[in-house]
Enzyme design. Structure first.
Site, PDB file in Angstrom:
ATOM      1  N   GLY A 111       0.790  -1.220   0.000  1.00 18.83           N
ATOM      2  CA  GLY A 111       0.000   0.000   0.000  1.00 18.83           C
ATOM      3  C   GLY A 111       0.816   1.261   0.000  1.00 18.83           C
ATOM      4  O   GLY A 111       0.292   2.336   0.241  1.00 18.83           O
ATOM      5  N   CYS A 112       2.117   1.156  -0.255  1.00 20.74           N
ATOM      6  CA  CYS A 112       2.993   2.311  -0.113  1.00 20.74           C
ATOM      7  C   CYS A 112       3.681   2.606  -1.425  1.00 20.74           C
ATOM      8  O   CYS A 112       4.219   1.707  -2.070  1.00 20.74           O
ATOM      9  CB  CYS A 112       4.033   2.046   0.975  1.00 20.74           C
ATOM     10  N   GLY A 113       3.690   3.877  -1.811  1.00 22.40           N
ATOM     11  CA  GLY A 113       4.356   4.242  -3.046  1.00 22.40           C
ATOM     12  C   GLY A 113       5.714   4.861  -2.862  1.00 22.40           C
ATOM     13  O   GLY A 113       6.511   4.889  -3.792  1.00 22.40           O
TER      14      GLY A 113
END
Length: 271
Positions: A111-113
Protein backbone atom coordinates in the site's frame (compact mmCIF):
# COMPACT_ATOMS: atom_id res chain seq x y z
CA UNK A 1 9.10 -21.53 -6.50
CA UNK A 2 6.28 -19.04 -5.69
CA UNK A 3 3.70 -20.25 -8.18
CA UNK A 4 -0.01 -20.93 -7.81
CA UNK A 5 -2.47 -22.99 -9.91
CA UNK A 6 -3.89 -19.76 -11.32
CA UNK A 7 -1.43 -16.85 -11.76
CA UNK A 8 -2.09 -14.03 -9.34
CA UNK A 9 -4.20 -16.04 -6.92
CA UNK A 10 -4.04 -19.19 -4.82
CA UNK A 11 -6.33 -21.36 -2.71
CA UNK A 12 -6.03 -21.72 1.04
CA UNK A 13 -8.06 -23.68 3.55
CA UNK A 14 -10.65 -21.84 5.65
CA UNK A 15 -13.23 -22.51 8.31
CA UNK A 16 -16.44 -20.54 7.78
CA UNK A 17 -18.24 -19.71 11.02
CA UNK A 18 -21.90 -18.81 11.02
CA UNK A 19 -25.05 -20.47 12.25
CA UNK A 20 -24.45 -24.08 13.14
CA UNK A 21 -21.12 -25.93 12.98
CA UNK A 22 -18.13 -24.36 11.18
CA UNK A 23 -17.88 -25.36 7.54
CA UNK A 24 -14.49 -26.38 6.15
CA UNK A 25 -13.57 -25.22 2.70
CA UNK A 26 -11.13 -23.30 0.53
CA UNK A 27 -10.95 -19.70 -0.56
CA UNK A 28 -9.25 -17.92 -3.44
CA UNK A 29 -6.76 -15.34 -2.16
CA UNK A 30 -4.72 -12.68 -3.91
CA UNK A 31 -1.08 -13.58 -4.41
CA UNK A 32 1.36 -11.26 -2.68
CA UNK A 33 5.10 -11.83 -2.91
CA UNK A 34 8.35 -9.94 -2.29
CA UNK A 35 9.75 -8.52 -5.50
CA UNK A 36 13.38 -7.38 -5.61
CA UNK A 37 14.06 -4.71 -8.21
CA UNK A 38 17.61 -4.59 -9.52
CA UNK A 39 19.18 -2.20 -11.97
CA UNK A 40 22.15 -3.53 -13.89
CA UNK A 41 22.53 -6.30 -11.32
CA UNK A 42 22.49 -4.01 -8.28
CA UNK A 43 19.65 -4.12 -5.72
CA UNK A 44 17.45 -1.04 -5.65
CA UNK A 45 14.24 -1.82 -3.75
CA UNK A 46 12.07 -4.65 -2.48
CA UNK A 47 8.37 -4.27 -3.25
CA UNK A 48 5.39 -6.36 -2.21
CA UNK A 49 3.39 -7.08 -5.34
CA UNK A 50 1.33 -9.57 -7.29
CA UNK A 51 3.83 -11.36 -9.56
CA UNK A 52 2.03 -10.75 -12.84
CA UNK A 53 2.90 -8.42 -15.76
CA UNK A 54 6.33 -7.84 -14.23
CA UNK A 55 7.88 -6.51 -17.43
CA UNK A 56 5.13 -3.88 -17.51
CA UNK A 57 5.76 -3.14 -13.85
CA UNK A 58 9.51 -2.73 -14.31
CA UNK A 59 9.02 -0.31 -17.20
CA UNK A 60 6.30 1.71 -15.49
CA UNK A 61 8.15 1.90 -12.18
CA UNK A 62 11.37 3.05 -13.84
CA UNK A 63 9.63 5.87 -15.72
CA UNK A 64 7.07 6.90 -13.09
CA UNK A 65 9.82 7.18 -10.47
CA UNK A 66 11.80 9.44 -12.80
CA UNK A 67 14.78 7.08 -12.99
CA UNK A 68 14.82 7.43 -16.78
CA UNK A 69 13.29 9.98 -19.10
CA UNK A 70 12.18 7.44 -21.69
CA UNK A 71 11.70 3.73 -22.23
CA UNK A 72 14.45 3.65 -24.87
CA UNK A 73 16.90 3.64 -21.96
CA UNK A 74 15.68 0.16 -20.94
CA UNK A 75 17.57 -2.47 -22.90
CA UNK A 76 15.87 -5.47 -21.33
CA UNK A 77 14.06 -6.91 -18.32
CA UNK A 78 14.88 -10.30 -16.82
CA UNK A 79 12.40 -11.94 -14.43
CA UNK A 80 13.44 -14.80 -12.16
CA UNK A 81 11.36 -16.73 -9.63
CA UNK A 82 13.21 -17.80 -6.49
CA UNK A 83 12.16 -19.70 -3.41
CA UNK A 84 11.99 -16.44 -1.44
CA UNK A 85 10.18 -14.39 -4.06
CA UNK A 86 10.93 -12.79 -7.41
CA UNK A 87 13.86 -10.86 -8.85
CA UNK A 88 13.35 -8.36 -11.66
CA UNK A 89 16.60 -7.08 -13.14
CA UNK A 90 16.32 -4.07 -15.43
CA UNK A 91 19.16 -3.54 -17.89
CA UNK A 92 19.28 0.25 -17.96
CA UNK A 93 22.80 1.73 -18.08
CA UNK A 94 21.42 5.22 -17.49
CA UNK A 95 20.18 4.35 -13.99
CA UNK A 96 22.87 4.83 -11.38
CA UNK A 97 22.08 2.91 -8.19
CA UNK A 98 23.54 4.67 -5.13
CA UNK A 99 25.79 2.87 -2.68
CA UNK A 100 24.32 0.81 0.10
CA UNK A 101 24.44 3.73 2.53
CA UNK A 102 22.14 5.83 0.36
CA UNK A 103 20.08 3.32 -1.59
CA UNK A 104 16.37 2.75 -1.30
CA UNK A 105 16.87 -0.10 1.16
CA UNK A 106 13.54 -0.09 2.98
CA UNK A 107 10.83 -2.36 1.56
CA UNK A 108 7.98 -0.95 -0.48
CA UNK A 109 4.84 -2.44 1.02
CA UNK A 110 1.77 -3.20 -1.05
CA UNK A 111 0.00 0.00 0.00
CA UNK A 112 2.99 2.31 -0.11
CA UNK A 113 4.36 4.24 -3.05
CA UNK A 114 7.31 6.02 -1.47
CA UNK A 115 8.44 3.48 1.14
CA UNK A 116 12.21 3.34 1.01
CA UNK A 117 12.74 6.92 -0.12
CA UNK A 118 14.99 8.29 2.55
CA UNK A 119 15.04 12.02 1.78
CA UNK A 120 12.27 14.57 1.39
CA UNK A 121 13.69 15.83 -1.88
CA UNK A 122 13.38 12.32 -3.31
CA UNK A 123 9.63 12.45 -2.74
CA UNK A 124 8.58 16.05 -3.37
CA UNK A 125 10.15 16.52 -6.77
CA UNK A 126 8.68 19.15 -9.12
CA UNK A 127 6.94 18.01 -12.29
CA UNK A 128 6.79 19.65 -15.72
CA UNK A 129 3.53 21.29 -16.73
CA UNK A 130 1.11 19.08 -18.65
CA UNK A 131 -0.18 20.23 -22.05
CA UNK A 132 -3.68 21.68 -22.00
CA UNK A 133 -5.01 20.25 -25.27
CA UNK A 134 -6.82 17.14 -24.00
CA UNK A 135 -10.62 17.38 -23.95
CA UNK A 136 -12.81 14.57 -22.63
CA UNK A 137 -16.58 14.31 -22.48
CA UNK A 138 -17.69 14.07 -18.88
CA UNK A 139 -19.84 11.07 -19.76
CA UNK A 140 -16.74 9.19 -20.94
CA UNK A 141 -15.71 8.73 -17.31
CA UNK A 142 -19.05 7.08 -16.61
CA UNK A 143 -18.63 4.76 -19.60
CA UNK A 144 -15.19 3.70 -18.39
CA UNK A 145 -16.44 3.12 -14.87
CA UNK A 146 -19.26 0.91 -16.14
CA UNK A 147 -16.74 -1.38 -17.84
CA UNK A 148 -14.21 -1.60 -15.03
CA UNK A 149 -15.74 -4.26 -12.84
CA UNK A 150 -15.97 -6.75 -15.72
CA UNK A 151 -12.28 -6.19 -16.46
CA UNK A 152 -11.08 -7.20 -12.98
CA UNK A 153 -11.08 -11.03 -12.94
CA UNK A 154 -8.61 -11.32 -10.07
CA UNK A 155 -10.57 -8.95 -7.88
CA UNK A 156 -13.77 -10.82 -8.70
CA UNK A 157 -12.13 -14.04 -7.48
CA UNK A 158 -10.33 -12.67 -4.41
CA UNK A 159 -11.88 -9.32 -3.45
CA UNK A 160 -8.40 -7.99 -2.68
CA UNK A 161 -7.06 -6.43 -5.89
CA UNK A 162 -6.67 -2.86 -7.00
CA UNK A 163 -7.02 -1.96 -10.65
CA UNK A 164 -5.66 0.78 -12.88
CA UNK A 165 -7.23 1.27 -16.29
CA UNK A 166 -6.53 3.42 -19.32
CA UNK A 167 -9.41 4.63 -21.46
CA UNK A 168 -9.66 6.47 -24.74
CA UNK A 169 -11.22 9.92 -24.74
CA UNK A 170 -14.64 8.40 -25.52
CA UNK A 171 -14.45 6.11 -22.48
CA UNK A 172 -13.47 2.75 -24.00
CA UNK A 173 -11.15 0.77 -21.72
CA UNK A 174 -8.05 -0.32 -23.60
CA UNK A 175 -5.83 -1.67 -20.83
CA UNK A 176 -6.43 -2.82 -17.24
CA UNK A 177 -3.83 -4.06 -14.78
CA UNK A 178 -4.46 -5.55 -11.32
CA UNK A 179 -2.26 -5.84 -8.23
CA UNK A 180 -2.57 -6.00 -4.45
CA UNK A 181 -0.83 -2.61 -4.41
CA UNK A 182 -2.53 0.38 -6.00
CA UNK A 183 0.81 1.93 -6.97
CA UNK A 184 1.92 -1.35 -8.52
CA UNK A 185 -1.27 -1.59 -10.58
CA UNK A 186 -0.69 1.93 -11.90
CA UNK A 187 2.96 1.22 -12.72
CA UNK A 188 1.93 -1.94 -14.57
CA UNK A 189 -0.64 0.02 -16.56
CA UNK A 190 1.75 2.83 -17.47
CA UNK A 191 4.43 0.31 -18.39
CA UNK A 192 2.03 -1.59 -20.64
CA UNK A 193 1.15 1.60 -22.49
CA UNK A 194 4.77 2.60 -23.00
CA UNK A 195 5.82 -0.88 -24.11
CA UNK A 196 2.99 -0.87 -26.65
CA UNK A 197 4.09 2.49 -27.98
CA UNK A 198 0.88 4.24 -26.92
CA UNK A 199 0.86 7.79 -25.58
CA UNK A 200 -0.69 7.82 -22.06
CA UNK A 201 -1.71 11.43 -22.70
CA UNK A 202 -4.10 10.41 -25.49
CA UNK A 203 -6.65 9.15 -22.95
CA UNK A 204 -7.22 9.11 -19.21
CA UNK A 205 -6.48 6.85 -16.24
CA UNK A 206 -9.06 5.38 -13.87
CA UNK A 207 -7.99 3.80 -10.57
CA UNK A 208 -10.02 1.76 -8.10
CA UNK A 209 -8.45 3.45 -5.08
CA UNK A 210 -7.85 6.84 -3.56
CA UNK A 211 -5.80 9.38 -5.48
CA UNK A 212 -2.77 9.99 -3.29
CA UNK A 213 0.16 12.25 -4.05
CA UNK A 214 2.20 9.31 -5.36
CA UNK A 215 -0.56 8.21 -7.73
CA UNK A 216 -0.93 11.72 -9.13
CA UNK A 217 2.84 12.04 -9.48
CA UNK A 218 3.20 8.77 -11.39
CA UNK A 219 0.36 9.66 -13.76
CA UNK A 220 1.59 13.18 -14.41
CA UNK A 221 5.18 12.10 -14.96
CA UNK A 222 4.02 9.88 -17.85
CA UNK A 223 1.99 12.70 -19.39
CA UNK A 224 -1.50 11.63 -18.25
CA UNK A 225 -3.77 14.68 -18.36
CA UNK A 226 -6.69 13.28 -16.34
CA UNK A 227 -6.66 10.91 -13.38
CA UNK A 228 -10.01 9.67 -12.06
CA UNK A 229 -10.30 7.77 -8.78
CA UNK A 230 -13.21 5.87 -7.30
CA UNK A 231 -12.24 7.11 -3.84
CA UNK A 232 -11.03 10.49 -2.55
CA UNK A 233 -7.89 12.44 -3.34
CA UNK A 234 -5.56 13.79 -0.68
CA UNK A 235 -4.75 17.46 -0.12
CA UNK A 236 -1.23 17.03 -1.43
CA UNK A 237 -2.49 15.26 -4.55
CA UNK A 238 -4.84 18.18 -5.25
CA UNK A 239 -2.03 20.70 -4.73
CA UNK A 240 0.26 18.76 -7.06
CA UNK A 241 -2.45 18.38 -9.71
CA UNK A 242 -3.25 22.09 -9.59
CA UNK A 243 0.41 23.05 -9.98
CA UNK A 244 1.30 20.71 -12.85
CA UNK A 245 -1.96 20.97 -14.82
CA UNK A 246 -3.44 17.54 -14.05
CA UNK A 247 -7.22 17.20 -14.01
CA UNK A 248 -7.98 15.26 -10.83
CA UNK A 249 -11.37 13.58 -10.37
CA UNK A 250 -12.46 11.78 -7.22
CA UNK A 251 -15.50 9.90 -5.94
CA UNK A 252 -16.25 8.61 -9.42
CA UNK A 253 -19.54 6.78 -8.96
CA UNK A 254 -22.44 5.95 -11.29
CA UNK A 255 -24.03 9.25 -12.25
CA UNK A 256 -21.64 11.40 -10.18
CA UNK A 257 -18.05 12.60 -10.04
CA UNK A 258 -16.20 15.38 -8.22
CA UNK A 259 -13.64 17.46 -10.13
CA UNK A 260 -10.94 18.95 -7.94
CA UNK A 261 -8.58 20.61 -10.43
CA UNK A 262 -8.56 21.87 -14.02
CA UNK A 263 -12.20 21.16 -14.93
CA UNK A 264 -11.67 22.71 -18.39
CA UNK A 265 -10.58 19.30 -19.73
CA UNK A 266 -14.07 17.91 -19.14
CA UNK A 267 -16.68 19.01 -21.63
CA UNK A 268 -20.39 18.27 -21.82
CA UNK A 269 -21.61 16.20 -24.73
CA UNK A 270 -23.87 18.06 -27.19
CA UNK A 271 -27.58 17.35 -26.79
Amino acid sequence: MPTTPTPGRGRRGVAVHGEGAPQQGEDWLAEEAPLELRYNGRPFAVMMATPLDLEDFATGFTLSEGLLAGADGIRGVAVQALLEGWVVDIDAPGVAVPGDDAARLLPGRSGCGVCGSRRLEDVLRPLPSLPAGLRIEAQALQRALAQLQQRQPLNAATGAMHAAAWATVDGRLRHVREDVGRHNALDKLLGALVREGADPGDGFVLVSSRASYEMATKAARLGVGLLAAISAPTTLAVDLARDCGLTLVGFLRPGRQVVYTHPQRLVQAPP
